[in-house]
Design a protein around this motif. Structure first.
Motif, PDB file in Angstrom:
ATOM      1  N   ASP A   4       1.638   5.252   7.710  1.00 13.43           N
ATOM      2  CA  ASP A   4       1.340   5.959   6.466  1.00 13.43           C
ATOM      3  C   ASP A   4       2.528   5.911   5.508  1.00 13.43           C
ATOM      4  O   ASP A   4       2.361   5.691   4.316  1.00 13.43           O
ATOM      5  N   ARG A   7       2.765   2.393   3.960  1.00 18.25           N
ATOM      6  CA  ARG A   7       1.572   1.868   3.287  1.00 18.25           C
ATOM      7  C   ARG A   7       1.847   1.700   1.793  1.00 18.25           C
ATOM      8  O   ARG A   7       2.408   2.570   1.142  1.00 18.25           O
ATOM      9  N   CYS A   9      -0.094   1.022  -1.760  1.00 17.49           N
ATOM     10  CA  CYS A   9      -1.405   1.053  -2.395  1.00 17.49           C
ATOM     11  C   CYS A   9      -1.463  -0.011  -3.490  1.00 17.49           C
ATOM     12  O   CYS A   9      -0.580  -0.080  -4.340  1.00 17.49           O
ATOM     13  N   ARG A  15       3.019   6.580  -5.010  1.00 18.42           N
ATOM     14  CA  ARG A  15       2.374   7.108  -3.792  1.00 18.42           C
ATOM     15  C   ARG A  15       1.748   8.473  -4.010  1.00 18.42           C
ATOM     16  O   ARG A  15       0.737   8.801  -3.409  1.00 18.42           O
ATOM     17  N   CYS A  18      -1.882   8.268  -4.981  1.00 17.55           N
ATOM     18  CA  CYS A  18      -2.817   7.639  -4.048  1.00 17.55           C
ATOM     19  C   CYS A  18      -3.399   8.673  -3.076  1.00 17.55           C
ATOM     20  O   CYS A  18      -2.664   9.296  -2.318  1.00 17.55           O
ATOM     21  N   PRO A  19      -4.723   8.847  -3.074  1.00 13.31           N
ATOM     22  CA  PRO A  19      -5.338   9.821  -2.170  1.00 13.31           C
ATOM     23  C   PRO A  19      -5.273   9.420  -0.700  1.00 13.31           C
ATOM     24  O   PRO A  19      -5.541  10.238   0.180  1.00 13.31           O
ATOM     25  N   ASP A  20      -4.912   8.167  -0.412  1.00 10.26           N
ATOM     26  CA  ASP A  20      -4.802   7.713   0.976  1.00 10.26           C
ATOM     27  C   ASP A  20      -3.427   7.955   1.580  1.00 10.26           C
ATOM     28  O   ASP A  20      -3.227   7.734   2.766  1.00 10.26           O
ATOM     29  N   ALA A  21      -2.459   8.402   0.773  1.00 11.80           N
ATOM     30  CA  ALA A  21      -1.115   8.705   1.269  1.00 11.80           C
ATOM     31  C   ALA A  21      -1.077  10.160   1.724  1.00 11.80           C
ATOM     32  O   ALA A  21      -1.462  11.055   0.977  1.00 11.80           O
ATOM     33  N   PHE A  22      -0.626  10.417   2.949  1.00 19.07           N
ATOM     34  CA  PHE A  22      -0.643  11.767   3.509  1.00 19.07           C
ATOM     35  C   PHE A  22       0.737  12.386   3.692  1.00 19.07           C
ATOM     36  O   PHE A  22       0.896  13.577   3.520  1.00 19.07           O
ATOM     37  N   HIS A  35      -1.938  16.755  -3.176  1.00 15.93           N
ATOM     38  CA  HIS A  35      -2.508  15.926  -4.242  1.00 15.93           C
ATOM     39  C   HIS A  35      -3.094  16.820  -5.328  1.00 15.93           C
ATOM     40  O   HIS A  35      -4.301  17.045  -5.400  1.00 15.93           O
TER      41      HIS A  35
END
Length: 55
Positions: A4, A7, A9, A15, A18-22, A35
């Protein structure tokens, strides 16, 4: 967790957008990204995937 953090995007340059970054690195540790349109994060002491204690 490393997957993660590393990653990249292809859609979002930042980052925090980006909703996929946690997770993110912060204050010498790690945090869960909030977010909400900013770059806020909540510091964590344990890995959200395996439960290992974080440095």
């Amino acid at each position: 967790m490393a997957d993660d953090l590393n990653r990249v995007c292809v859609v979002h340059a930042d980052r925090s957008d980006c909703p996929d970054a946690f997770v993110t690195e912060m204050n010498g540790g790690y945090g869960l990204m909030v977010h909400d349109g900013g770059s806020s994060a909540i510091e964590i002491a344990f890995c959200p995937w395996c439960g290992a204690r974080l440095p």
